[in-house]
Design an enzyme around this catalytic site. Sequence first.
Site, PDB file in Angstrom:
ATOM      1  N   LYS A  77       0.801  -1.227   0.000  1.00 43.04           N
ATOM      2  CA  LYS A  77       0.000   0.000   0.000  1.00 43.04           C
ATOM      3  C   LYS A  77       0.836   1.280   0.000  1.00 43.04           C
ATOM      4  O   LYS A  77       0.396   2.297  -0.502  1.00 43.04           O
ATOM      5  CB  LYS A  77      -0.966   0.006   1.176  1.00 43.04           C
ATOM      6  CG  LYS A  77      -2.078  -1.002   1.016  1.00 43.04           C
ATOM      7  CD  LYS A  77      -3.073  -0.890   2.128  1.00 43.04           C
ATOM      8  CE  LYS A  77      -4.228  -1.830   1.859  1.00 43.04           C
ATOM      9  NZ  LYS A  77      -5.429  -1.434   2.563  1.00 43.04           N
ATOM     10  N   ASN A  96      -4.836   1.892  -1.959  1.00 41.85           N
ATOM     11  CA  ASN A  96      -5.382   0.538  -2.027  1.00 41.85           C
ATOM     12  C   ASN A  96      -5.950   0.237  -3.401  1.00 41.85           C
ATOM     13  O   ASN A  96      -6.520  -0.822  -3.612  1.00 41.85           O
ATOM     14  CB  ASN A  96      -6.405   0.291  -0.921  1.00 41.85           C
ATOM     15  CG  ASN A  96      -7.650   1.141  -1.051  1.00 41.85           C
ATOM     16  OD1 ASN A  96      -7.778   1.951  -1.968  1.00 41.85           O
ATOM     17  ND2 ASN A  96      -8.555   0.971  -0.118  1.00 41.85           N
ATOM     18  N   ASP A 112     -10.619   3.580   1.270  1.00 44.30           N
ATOM     19  CA  ASP A 112     -11.025   3.075   2.584  1.00 44.30           C
ATOM     20  C   ASP A 112     -11.802   4.117   3.378  1.00 44.30           C
ATOM     21  O   ASP A 112     -12.853   3.829   3.945  1.00 44.30           O
ATOM     22  CB  ASP A 112      -9.806   2.642   3.408  1.00 44.30           C
ATOM     23  CG  ASP A 112      -9.232   1.313   2.978  1.00 44.30           C
ATOM     24  OD1 ASP A 112      -9.976   0.497   2.397  1.00 44.30           O
ATOM     25  OD2 ASP A 112      -8.036   1.091   3.223  1.00 44.30           O
ATOM     26  N   ALA A 137      -3.815   4.252  13.353  1.00 39.77           N
ATOM     27  CA  ALA A 137      -3.553   5.124  12.206  1.00 39.77           C
ATOM     28  C   ALA A 137      -2.681   4.394  11.198  1.00 39.77           C
ATOM     29  O   ALA A 137      -1.759   4.951  10.623  1.00 39.77           O
ATOM     30  CB  ALA A 137      -2.888   6.417  12.673  1.00 39.77           C
ATOM     31  N   ALA A 140      -5.621   1.610   6.662  1.00 41.34           N
ATOM     32  CA  ALA A 140      -7.048   1.949   6.602  1.00 41.34           C
ATOM     33  C   ALA A 140      -7.376   3.069   7.588  1.00 41.34           C
ATOM     34  O   ALA A 140      -8.141   3.980   7.266  1.00 41.34           O
ATOM     35  CB  ALA A 140      -7.897   0.714   6.887  1.00 41.34           C
ATOM     36  N   THR A 162       1.654   4.145  20.215  1.00 37.40           N
ATOM     37  CA  THR A 162       2.745   4.973  20.722  1.00 37.40           C
ATOM     38  C   THR A 162       2.239   6.195  21.448  1.00 37.40           C
ATOM     39  O   THR A 162       3.011   6.908  22.063  1.00 37.40           O
ATOM     40  CB  THR A 162       3.670   5.427  19.573  1.00 37.40           C
ATOM     41  OG1 THR A 162       2.902   6.200  18.664  1.00 37.40           O
ATOM     42  CG2 THR A 162       4.305   4.245  18.881  1.00 37.40           C
TER      43      THR A 162
END
Length: 191
Positions: A77, A96, A112, A137, A140, A162
Amino acid sequence: MTTQHQLITGSTRLFGVIGDPVEQVPAPSMMNSLFARLGIDAVLVPVHVRPARLAAVVRGLQSTENVDGLLITVPHKRAVWDWPTSPTAALSDGANAMRCARDDRWLADNFDGEGFVRGLHAAGHEPQGRHVWLVGAGGAGSAIAVSLLSVPNSRSAIGTSTGCTRLPNGSQHTSRDASTASQAPWPRTSR
């Protein structure tokens, strides 16, 4: 299970779904059933491509006269940047799909997020003016964030493992992880 076979002719339009691996991808069975039901003379085939061969395979498929589009899945992707990209794909940092435009140029895109927002509308959930807590994140998730941020008056927070992510508009956002989602400053909905 009933299998419906579609006659492939010399005028059948081709689409491919490119990934590594592709055995798990449901798109060929879903799209080929749809093509058959709608009477569209097209077929979607899985194309297993290792990352080192991606550019050569995509260029080869694009050079044929009967390939109209490609679906792109993991791990490719983010690897299709050698081709022009839509603003959505550029902002979400991944594509995509690749399609051939009327002028024979290929464009990488990501649907998406738009599909997700259309699904919200169809289910009666209007994101306009709403607070959205999006956990994740990745590919998609980034595309969904881009589409949600384009909805007027929406406020989106993007949570990652994170705790901090860069929003598609380039600003940095420190977010809560999933364990603190209940502390979000807007009403939560429960199942």
